[in-house]
Design an enzyme around this catalytic site. Structure first.
Site, PDB file in Angstrom:
ATOM      1  NE  ARG A 133      28.412  42.600  37.580  1.00  0.00           N
ATOM      2  CZ  ARG A 133      28.947  43.315  38.558  1.00  0.00           C
ATOM      3  NH1 ARG A 133      29.933  42.805  39.267  1.00  0.00           N
ATOM      4  NH2 ARG A 133      28.506  44.528  38.826  1.00  0.00           N
ATOM      5  CG  HIS A 159      30.358  46.219  35.099  1.00  0.00           C
ATOM      6  ND1 HIS A 159      29.143  45.755  34.640  1.00  0.00           N
ATOM      7  CD2 HIS A 159      30.770  47.144  34.203  1.00  0.00           C
ATOM      8  CE1 HIS A 159      28.838  46.373  33.514  1.00  0.00           C
ATOM      9  NE2 HIS A 159      29.803  47.222  33.240  1.00  0.00           N
ATOM     10  CE1 TYR A 196      28.686  45.780  42.607  1.00  0.00           C
ATOM     11  CE2 TYR A 196      30.520  47.329  42.523  1.00  0.00           C
ATOM     12  CZ  TYR A 196      29.844  46.234  42.011  1.00  0.00           C
ATOM     13  OH  TYR A 196      30.333  45.599  40.883  1.00  0.00           O
TER      14      TYR A 196
END
Length: 370
Positions: free
Chosen positions: A269, A273, A283
């Site tokens: 992706r 999120h 991250y």
């Protein structure tokens, strides 16, 4: 008497042998070249163009949905860019009579299955009319509870089986969903009854900020199918031809009575999120993002179609303009939908309203009439 040959006790070797058999299935490489001719699903020129059209449309829908969310005109939204091959090519192999039980990122599959676009926007806004599916549309609303749709899919698939329907129940979750108990319960139940189900795990590398390697010590998620006694497939989730081929195969086996399949699509992706405050730069590295951008399913498929003289910049711009116009109209339709009221929710919840709610209903009705 001949003595029986002893077998060495080697559980580690057995595991390694199983894991080694789960190689990634691919048809189209990153340069848009066929690298597995025997596995080419041989779609017609018209089908190839339609698949590309849907993928481009879905990318524009994602971009517009992110903008609408930032403007405060949408509520909950989970970006989909990067997962078009996994989502759209898998759906392209399904039939209208099949049932889709989606996760919250799987709005595109529902739209291409027949969910009106304005209702998808209403769902994002939390409006109850977003969940009132049109008659004959075989879908459930996007599931917010991680992995819960897996158990539901096993039940729907069993129902189709009991009714001798030539249809399948299809569900999607992410790599994080594969850590939920419902994941194991769903594939095990469907496997036990050999029910017609297809279970997708879209391994987009991160469950929010948790890298998928921390979800499990297994080398693949696909190999978890072995424990349920069902086939498992690891596929390049950025390759639309590969995703279509494995889905078509899984569907055929399911309707032929051969039971369910677990399909892991390796994808990525590109966005956060969800739009609810996640920051992927905390991250993920820019190097990782760049590496996956080279595998972009739209770029890969575009190269393939252009080489066959089936796609052009002009065709793509036509799709982009169509998507923008239809999205604009759907947003307007959603805006014009009457605001939901407390009494609306009371009315649709019960066939016969309990006495305590009847009293509250009259109170709210009076407030709403002012």
């Amino acid at each position: 008497m001949a003595s029986k040959k002893s077998k060495q006790f080697d559980p580690v070797g057995t595991l390694q042998d199983i894991e080694s058999k789960f190689e990634m299935f691919q048809v189209l490489n990153e340069e848009g070249e066929i690298v597995n001719k025997d596995a080419d699903p041989n779609l017609s020129d018209e089908e190839l163009q339609e698949l590309m059209r849907r993928m481009v449309y879905t990318r524009i829908l994602d971009q517009r949905s992110i903008s609408l969310n930032r403007q405060g005109r949408l509520g909950f939204y989970a970006p989909t860019a990067g997962q078009e091959a996994s989502q759209i090519a898998s759906h392209f192999a399904l039939q209208k009579e099949d049932y889709i039980l989606p996760g919250y990122r799987d709005v595109p599959q529902l739209i291409w299955h027949g969910w009106p676009l304005h209702q998808a926007f209403l769902f994002s806004r939390g409006h109850f009319k977003g969940n009132q599916m049109p008659e004959g549309l075989n879908v459930l609303p996007p599931q917010i509870i991680i992995g819960a749709q897996y158990v539901q899919t096993a039940g729907v698939a069993l129902g189709l089986q009991k009714r001798n329907k030539k249809a399948v129940a299809v569900t999607y979750t992410g790599d994080g969903g594969s850590s939920q108990g419902d994941f194991y319960e769903g594939i095990n139940f469907a496997g036990s009854y050999r029910s017609p189900a297809i279970f997708f795990v879209q391994n987009n590398q991160y469950a929010i900020s948790t890298p998928w390697e921390l979800q499990t010590s297994a080398q693949t998620i696909a190999q978890k199918a072995v424990a349920a006694g069902i086939p498992g497939v690891l596929v390049d989730g950025m390759d639309p031809l590969a995703v279509y081929a494995v889905t078509r195969d899984a569907r055929k086996r399911a309707v032929d009575g051969e039971g369910p399949t677990l399909i892991e699509t390796l994808c990525y992706r590109y966005g956060p999120h969800t739009m609810a405050g996640d920051d992927p730069t905390r991250y993920r590295t820019s190097e990782t993002d760049s590496e996956w951008e080279k595998k972009d399913p739209l770029v890969r498929f575009r190269k393939y179609l252009e080489a066959k003289d089936l796609w052009s910049e002009e065709k793509e711009n036509e799709v982009i303009e169509q998507a923008k116009e239809e999205i604009k109209a759907a947003v307007k339709q959603a805006d014009n939908t009457p605001k939901q009221k407390v009494t609306d929710l009371m009315e649709i919840m019960y066939d016969e309203m309990p006495q305590n709610l009847k009293e509250q209903y009259e109170t709210y009705k009076a407030k709403e009439s002012k």
